[in-house]
Design a protein around this motif. Structure first.
Motif, PDB file in Angstrom:
ATOM      1  N   ALA A  52      -7.337   4.468  20.009  1.00 11.26           N
ATOM      2  CA  ALA A  52      -6.610   4.034  21.149  1.00 11.26           C
ATOM      3  C   ALA A  52      -5.802   5.382  21.319  1.00 11.26           C
ATOM      4  N   LEU A  53      -5.266   6.004  20.579  1.00  5.84           N
ATOM      5  CA  LEU A  53      -4.580   7.107  20.665  1.00  5.84           C
ATOM      6  C   LEU A  53      -5.324   8.317  21.069  1.00  5.84           C
ATOM      7  N   GLY A  54      -6.590   8.517  20.710  1.00  3.14           N
ATOM      8  CA  GLY A  54      -7.665   9.294  21.007  1.00  3.14           C
ATOM      9  C   GLY A  54      -7.896   9.292  22.345  1.00  3.14           C
ATOM     10  N   GLU A  55      -7.955   7.992  22.852  1.00  2.23           N
ATOM     11  CA  GLU A  55      -8.512   7.804  24.267  1.00  2.23           C
ATOM     12  C   GLU A  55      -7.295   8.457  25.285  1.00  2.23           C
ATOM     13  N   ARG A  56      -6.052   8.016  25.010  1.00  3.74           N
ATOM     14  CA  ARG A  56      -4.974   8.332  25.658  1.00  3.74           C
ATOM     15  C   ARG A  56      -4.856   9.758  25.833  1.00  3.74           C
ATOM     16  N   LEU A  57      -5.254  10.560  24.719  1.00  2.00           N
ATOM     17  CA  LEU A  57      -5.149  12.071  24.522  1.00  2.00           C
ATOM     18  C   LEU A  57      -6.201  12.567  25.351  1.00  2.00           C
ATOM     19  N   LEU A  58      -7.079  12.372  25.355  1.00  8.66           N
ATOM     20  CA  LEU A  58      -8.212  12.878  25.840  1.00  8.66           C
ATOM     21  C   LEU A  58      -7.986  12.663  27.505  1.00  8.66           C
ATOM     22  N   SER A  59      -7.544  11.768  27.789  1.00  9.47           N
ATOM     23  CA  SER A  59      -7.380  11.374  29.211  1.00  9.47           C
ATOM     24  C   SER A  59      -6.215  12.029  29.887  1.00  9.47           C
ATOM     25  N   ALA A  60      -5.345  12.507  28.904  1.00 13.01           N
ATOM     26  CA  ALA A  60      -4.236  13.144  29.225  1.00 13.01           C
ATOM     27  C   ALA A  60      -4.623  14.591  29.854  1.00 13.01           C
ATOM     28  N   GLY A  61      -5.739  15.245  29.151  1.00  8.05           N
ATOM     29  CA  GLY A  61      -6.585  16.364  29.766  1.00  8.05           C
ATOM     30  C   GLY A  61      -6.122  17.718  29.091  1.00  8.05           C
ATOM     31  N   SER A  62      -4.741  17.930  29.134  1.00  2.00           N
ATOM     32  CA  SER A  62      -4.085  19.194  28.999  1.00  2.00           C
ATOM     33  C   SER A  62      -2.879  19.048  27.871  1.00  2.00           C
ATOM     34  N   LEU A  63      -2.389  20.058  27.331  1.00  2.00           N
ATOM     35  CA  LEU A  63      -1.547  20.014  26.130  1.00  2.00           C
ATOM     36  C   LEU A  63      -0.123  19.561  26.744  1.00  2.00           C
ATOM     37  N   GLY A  64       0.532  19.528  28.026  1.00  3.56           N
ATOM     38  CA  GLY A  64       1.659  19.106  28.456  1.00  3.56           C
ATOM     39  C   GLY A  64       1.526  17.738  28.498  1.00  3.56           C
TER      40      GLY A  64
ATOM     41  N   GLU B 144     -15.738   9.169  21.363  1.00  6.30           N
ATOM     42  CA  GLU B 144     -16.072   8.331  20.269  1.00  6.30           C
ATOM     43  C   GLU B 144     -15.050   7.895  19.561  1.00  6.30           C
ATOM     44  N   ARG B 145     -14.053   8.664  19.010  1.00  2.00           N
ATOM     45  CA  ARG B 145     -13.311   8.534  17.960  1.00  2.00           C
ATOM     46  C   ARG B 145     -12.020   9.760  17.792  1.00  2.00           C
ATOM     47  N   CYS B 146     -11.156   9.116  17.312  1.00  5.53           N
ATOM     48  CA  CYS B 146     -10.023  10.299  17.018  1.00  5.53           C
ATOM     49  C   CYS B 146      -9.761  10.175  15.631  1.00  5.53           C
ATOM     50  N   ARG B 147      -9.848  11.409  14.981  1.00  2.99           N
ATOM     51  CA  ARG B 147      -9.557  11.715  13.407  1.00  2.99           C
ATOM     52  C   ARG B 147      -8.321  12.371  13.135  1.00  2.99           C
ATOM     53  N   ALA B 148      -7.312  11.954  12.310  1.00  7.62           N
ATOM     54  CA  ALA B 148      -6.078  12.723  12.241  1.00  7.62           C
ATOM     55  C   ALA B 148      -6.063  13.051  10.625  1.00  7.62           C
ATOM     56  N   VAL B 149      -5.449  14.144  10.347  1.00  9.25           N
ATOM     57  CA  VAL B 149      -5.390  14.578   9.003  1.00  9.25           C
ATOM     58  C   VAL B 149      -4.192  15.374   8.923  1.00  9.25           C
ATOM     59  N   LEU B 150      -3.437  14.796   7.788  1.00  6.68           N
ATOM     60  CA  LEU B 150      -2.105  15.581   7.766  1.00  6.68           C
ATOM     61  C   LEU B 150      -2.147  16.791   6.601  1.00  6.68           C
ATOM     62  N   TYR B 151      -2.002  17.818   6.836  1.00  2.00           N
ATOM     63  CA  TYR B 151      -2.173  19.014   5.749  1.00  2.00           C
ATOM     64  C   TYR B 151      -0.763  19.433   5.259  1.00  2.00           C
ATOM     65  N   GLY B 152      -0.318  19.252   3.940  1.00  2.00           N
ATOM     66  CA  GLY B 152       0.728  19.673   3.191  1.00  2.00           C
ATOM     67  C   GLY B 152       0.984  20.937   3.248  1.00  2.00           C
ATOM     68  N   PRO B 153       2.318  21.572   2.887  1.00  2.00           N
ATOM     69  CA  PRO B 153       2.618  22.989   2.510  1.00  2.00           C
ATOM     70  C   PRO B 153       1.293  23.449   1.803  1.00  2.00           C
ATOM     71  N   VAL B 154       1.245  24.863   1.985  1.00  2.00           N
ATOM     72  CA  VAL B 154      -0.084  25.783   1.519  1.00  2.00           C
ATOM     73  C   VAL B 154       0.691  26.897   0.631  1.00  2.00           C
ATOM     74  N   THR B 155       0.320  26.843  -0.629  1.00  2.00           N
ATOM     75  CA  THR B 155       0.670  27.972  -1.276  1.00  2.00           C
ATOM     76  C   THR B 155      -0.374  28.956  -1.833  1.00  2.00           C
ATOM     77  N   ARG B 156      -1.572  28.573  -1.189  1.00  2.00           N
ATOM     78  CA  ARG B 156      -2.930  29.265  -1.626  1.00  2.00           C
ATOM     79  C   ARG B 156      -3.728  29.258  -0.521  1.00  2.00           C
ATOM     80  N   PRO B 157      -4.535  30.258  -0.300  1.00  2.00           N
ATOM     81  CA  PRO B 157      -5.516  30.248   0.797  1.00  2.00           C
ATOM     82  C   PRO B 157      -6.284  28.900   0.778  1.00  2.00           C
ATOM     83  N   LEU B 158      -6.647  28.357   1.844  1.00  2.00           N
ATOM     84  CA  LEU B 158      -7.535  27.046   1.963  1.00  2.00           C
ATOM     85  C   LEU B 158      -8.400  27.369   3.308  1.00  2.00           C
ATOM     86  N   HIS B 159      -9.492  26.434   3.473  1.00  2.00           N
ATOM     87  CA  HIS B 159     -10.414  26.491   4.681  1.00  2.00           C
ATOM     88  C   HIS B 159     -10.192  25.202   5.253  1.00  2.00           C
TER      89      HIS B 159
END
Length: 252
Positions: free
Chosen positions: A119-131, A57-72
């Motif tokens: 649109a990116l999510g559809e293409r990635l799921l159609s690709a199927g594997s990491l390569g 149904e969707r693709c969600r993208a999150v950019l995580y910055g450098p980490v100096t303390r534990p997070l979850h």
């Protein structure tokens, strides 16, 4: 996931293709059928990570910055998770923010490389594997601006080539840079000082050794990673992760 305390055995991993090697360290993928509802503990890390959560149904993208303390970071069963692990200081211009503004922060993206996320999510799921997924992402990331080589790259290469990073003052002298220039380069490209970077890099080295084998003494790990002694390593682990190094050993 970003650099978690316990590697996920269900996760596939591959090195970046040559065209992305200067900015991407590796890519990781957890297929929907292998994903669990879980809260992953992330340890201090100088890398920036792009995490794509994929469903039909969707693709969600999150950019995580450098980490100096534990997070979850939470994941949910039935969703695929694709992660791009960038080299320290090689964060592409995916958001209007500097690495310093992203330290211990996460930003949700609306598009990637000019392509809508759905649109990116559809293409990635159609690709199927990491390569094949990597083949989809590569041209998008290649079109995204990335920092060019400068004094920071010289500093980083010098740090990575030594078993124990030197003190910032000695490093600046060796590279013929003023302490102010050295600090500014790290602040602009990594988000924190070279001293903090060195502590986190040493922590990551120690974590790798602890995960690699349940055998061997903690004193030996401390010596191999450049800590003064076992007690020094334990203090650093407690300050950066909140836990002693013994709790990071994998069951043997």
């Amino acid at each position: 996931m970003p650099a978690t305390t316990v590697p996920d055995p269900r996760m596939e991993q591959m090195s970046a293709p040559a065209s992305l090697g200067h900015r991407v360290e590796c890519l990781r993928w957890v297929p929907p059928e292998h994903a669990l509802t879980w809260e992953h503990e992330v340890v201090p890390d100088a890398n920036v990570d792009l995490l794509l959560e994929l469903t039909p149904e969707r693709c969600r993208a999150v950019l995580y910055g450098p980490v100096t303390r534990p997070l979850h970071v939470a994941t949910q069963a039935g969703r695929g998770y694709l992660m791009v692990h960038f080299h320290p200081g090689a964060m592409p211009r995916l958001v209007d923010a500097s690495p310093a503004e992203l330290v211990n922060e996460a930003v949700e993206l609306r598009h990637l490389g000019g392509l809508s996320l759905d649109a990116l999510g559809e293409r990635l799921l159609s690709a199927g594997s990491l390569g094949p997924m990597c083949e989809v992402l590569t041209p998008l990331l290649e079109r995204t601006a990335c920092p060019s080589g400068d004094s920071f790259d010289r500093v980083l290469h010098h740090l990575l080539s030594r078993p124990e990073p030197p003190r910032p003052g000695a490093l600046a002298k060796t590279l013929h840079l003023s302490p102010r220039t050295l600090q500014r380069a790290f602040k602009e490209r990594v988000g924190f000082s070279p001293g903090t970077y060195a502590r986190i890099a040493r922590l990551q080295h120690a974590l790798g050794l602890l995960r690699a084998s349940a055998g061997g003494s903690l004193s030996d790990v401390a010596y191999r990673c450049g800590y003064a002694d076992h007690a020094h390593m334990t203090r650093e682990f407690r300050e950066l992760t909140g836990r002693p190094p013994s709790t990071f050993r994998l069951p043997g």
